[in-house]
Design a protein around this motif. Structure first.
Motif, PDB file in Angstrom:
ATOM      1  N   ALA A  40       0.807  -1.170   0.082  1.00 19.44           N
ATOM      2  CA  ALA A  40      -0.010  -0.096  -0.066  1.00 19.44           C
ATOM      3  C   ALA A  40       0.848   1.217  -0.024  1.00 19.44           C
ATOM      4  O   ALA A  40       0.573   2.175  -0.564  1.00 19.44           O
ATOM      5  CB  ALA A  40      -0.845  -0.050   1.105  1.00 19.44           C
ATOM      6  N   ASN A  41       2.010   1.144   0.616  1.00 25.17           N
ATOM      7  CA  ASN A  41       2.813   2.215   0.679  1.00 25.17           C
ATOM      8  C   ASN A  41       3.425   2.566  -0.500  1.00 25.17           C
ATOM      9  O   ASN A  41       3.598   3.637  -1.163  1.00 25.17           O
ATOM     10  CB  ASN A  41       4.009   2.200   1.916  1.00 25.17           C
ATOM     11  N   VAL A  42       4.019   1.426  -1.360  1.00 24.23           N
ATOM     12  CA  VAL A  42       4.506   1.761  -2.683  1.00 24.23           C
ATOM     13  C   VAL A  42       3.572   2.258  -3.641  1.00 24.23           C
ATOM     14  O   VAL A  42       3.627   3.189  -4.490  1.00 24.23           O
ATOM     15  CB  VAL A  42       4.819   0.409  -3.275  1.00 24.23           C
ATOM     16  N   LEU A  43       2.073   1.702  -3.524  1.00 21.15           N
ATOM     17  CA  LEU A  43       1.060   2.435  -4.486  1.00 21.15           C
ATOM     18  C   LEU A  43       0.913   3.891  -4.156  1.00 21.15           C
ATOM     19  O   LEU A  43       0.655   4.528  -5.372  1.00 21.15           O
ATOM     20  CB  LEU A  43      -0.065   1.638  -4.174  1.00 21.15           C
ATOM     21  N   ILE A  44       0.833   4.136  -2.893  1.00 22.91           N
ATOM     22  CA  ILE A  44       0.554   5.523  -2.639  1.00 22.91           C
ATOM     23  C   ILE A  44       1.532   6.566  -3.219  1.00 22.91           C
ATOM     24  O   ILE A  44       1.647   7.555  -3.727  1.00 22.91           O
ATOM     25  CB  ILE A  44       0.058   5.873  -1.178  1.00 22.91           C
ATOM     26  N   THR A  45       2.946   6.143  -2.690  1.00 24.79           N
ATOM     27  CA  THR A  45       4.050   6.775  -3.517  1.00 24.79           C
ATOM     28  C   THR A  45       4.099   6.880  -4.796  1.00 24.79           C
ATOM     29  O   THR A  45       4.239   7.782  -5.564  1.00 24.79           O
ATOM     30  CB  THR A  45       5.353   6.056  -2.878  1.00 24.79           C
ATOM     31  N   ASP A  46       3.788   5.678  -5.399  1.00 27.69           N
ATOM     32  CA  ASP A  46       4.130   5.599  -6.965  1.00 27.69           C
ATOM     33  C   ASP A  46       2.774   6.383  -7.505  1.00 27.69           C
ATOM     34  O   ASP A  46       3.285   7.097  -8.682  1.00 27.69           O
ATOM     35  CB  ASP A  46       3.766   4.262  -7.596  1.00 27.69           C
ATOM     36  N   THR A  47       1.548   6.427  -7.264  1.00 26.70           N
ATOM     37  CA  THR A  47       0.658   7.219  -7.743  1.00 26.70           C
ATOM     38  C   THR A  47       0.875   8.830  -7.589  1.00 26.70           C
ATOM     39  O   THR A  47       0.709   9.682  -8.276  1.00 26.70           O
ATOM     40  CB  THR A  47      -0.861   6.934  -7.276  1.00 26.70           C
ATOM     41  N   ASN A  48       1.476   9.063  -6.426  1.00 30.18           N
ATOM     42  CA  ASN A  48       1.869  10.513  -6.112  1.00 30.18           C
ATOM     43  C   ASN A  48       3.117  11.070  -6.975  1.00 30.18           C
ATOM     44  O   ASN A  48       2.868  11.982  -7.672  1.00 30.18           O
ATOM     45  CB  ASN A  48       2.352  10.707  -4.891  1.00 30.18           C
ATOM     46  N   ASP A  49       3.948   9.937  -7.120  1.00 25.38           N
ATOM     47  CA  ASP A  49       5.191  10.452  -8.011  1.00 25.38           C
ATOM     48  C   ASP A  49       4.503  10.490  -9.572  1.00 25.38           C
ATOM     49  O   ASP A  49       5.001  11.665 -10.164  1.00 25.38           O
ATOM     50  CB  ASP A  49       5.893   9.524  -8.212  1.00 25.38           C
TER      51      ASP A  49
END
Length: 325
Positions: free
Chosen positions: A112-121
């Motif tokens: 979930a942390n990877v997903l929120i970071t990637d979408t933000n990026d």
């Protein structure tokens, strides 16, 4: 979906699961891109979305629409856009985060942390290419219930986005329900859910959410129904989630740690179909009432996600000015 936990930026995640929170009360509604060629940003993309919605205000009011509806809750129970109760404490995770030994599924937390970071990026890059500022959202993990700037919320609502504090909220146990109740298992089904909620943040950043809100205040009848503002807002968020998926696919061509697996897009489409208004209504009551639609049909949700994925272009996510959704 291939991923590496090193992709995650810990500052994009707020873990409130150790803080407790309100339980029950609101019922089950969750608020549950590149204008580019070849997956790369173009100047017209996200900025064009705001212009599209601005044009809508010059047209007659739409009739009939809102988020990630997973129950039969009355729409009046949805956390509103008002400045209500505040997030407990400062929002810092230090005094509330579960340790890895306490976390029932630490791998899912990392994902979930990877997903929120990637979408933000991705969105940060798109906004920068358009000459605009993007304020990153954060993913708030909670268990049972949580206080937000939109009011108190329970896990029964499913994932949602609160525009008043610009945060995405999720109880990760929802993913078990997504697989069991909605028949949408797999990591990319989970990715679709988070990317959809971040799509709402993009709408908020562009001013789309506030404009839609004003239209609904001026004409409450414009909110719901099969072609209402709520449905149009949700379908746009589905499309934006598809654009993010497109960028992930493109980046995965050169970076095996970001490569999509066979069946990933099918998992996302299954999730989109599973949370369609018609499917949820029929499963719950045995009948379908289009006048109560707030998110779009299963076919529409899957089609708008696929439109974003196939084109990789946020300008294709104009769900406000088309007649046929």
């Amino acid at each position: 979906m291939e991923w590496d936990e090193d992709e995650a930026d810990a500052s994009d995640l707020i873990d409130r699961r150790g803080a407790g929170g309100p339980g029950g009360g609101l019922g089950g509604v969750g608020g549950v891109l590149a204008g580019m060629a070849g997956g790369r940003a173009g100047k017209g993309g996200v900025f064009g979305l705001l212009l599209v919605v601005a044009v809508v205000f010059l047209l007659p009011k739409l009739v009939g629409g809102g988020g990630f509806d997973i129950s039969n809750a009355n729409l009046d129970s949805i956390p509103g856009m008002s400045e209500g109760g505040q997030l407990p404490g400062s929002g810092d995770p230090a005094d509330a985060a579960l340790s890895e030994s306490e976390d029932p599924n630490p791998e899912l937390t990392k994902f979930a942390n990877v997903l929120i970071t990637d979408t933000n990026d991705v969105w940060e890059e798109q906004f920068e290419a358009a000459g605009r500022r993007y304020d990153r959202t954060k993913l708030v993990l909670f268990s049972g219930g949580v206080n937000t700037a939109c009011g108190s919320a329970s896990s029964a609502m499913g994932p949602f986005y609160c525009p008043a504090d610009s945060l995405v909220y999720i109880d990760l146990t929802f993913f078990g329900e997504l697989a069991g109740r909605f028949g949408a298992a797999g990591d990319f089904a989970q990715a679709y859910v988070i990317a959809h909620e971040v799509g709402h943040h993009v709408q908020n950043e562009l001013g789309i959410s506030s404009q839609v809100r004003r239209m609904e205040e001026d004409d409450p009848s414009s909110a719901s129904g099969p072609s209402g503002l709520s449905v149009r807002t949700e379908l746009q968020a589905d499309c934006l989630a598809g654009v993010w998926a497109h960028t992930r696919y493109e980046r995965g061509q050169d970076d095996p740690t970001k490569r999509l697996d066979d069946g990933d897009i099918d998992e996302a489409l299954t999730a989109a179909e599973g949370v369609g208004d018609d499917t949820i209504q029929e499963n719950a009551t045995g009948r379908v009432n289009p006048d109560a639609f707030t998110h779009g049909t299963s076919e529409q949700r899957a089609r708008w996600f696929k439109k974003g994925y196939d084109t990789g272009n946020s300008e294709e996510c104009d769900s406000f000015s088309v007649d046929d959704l």
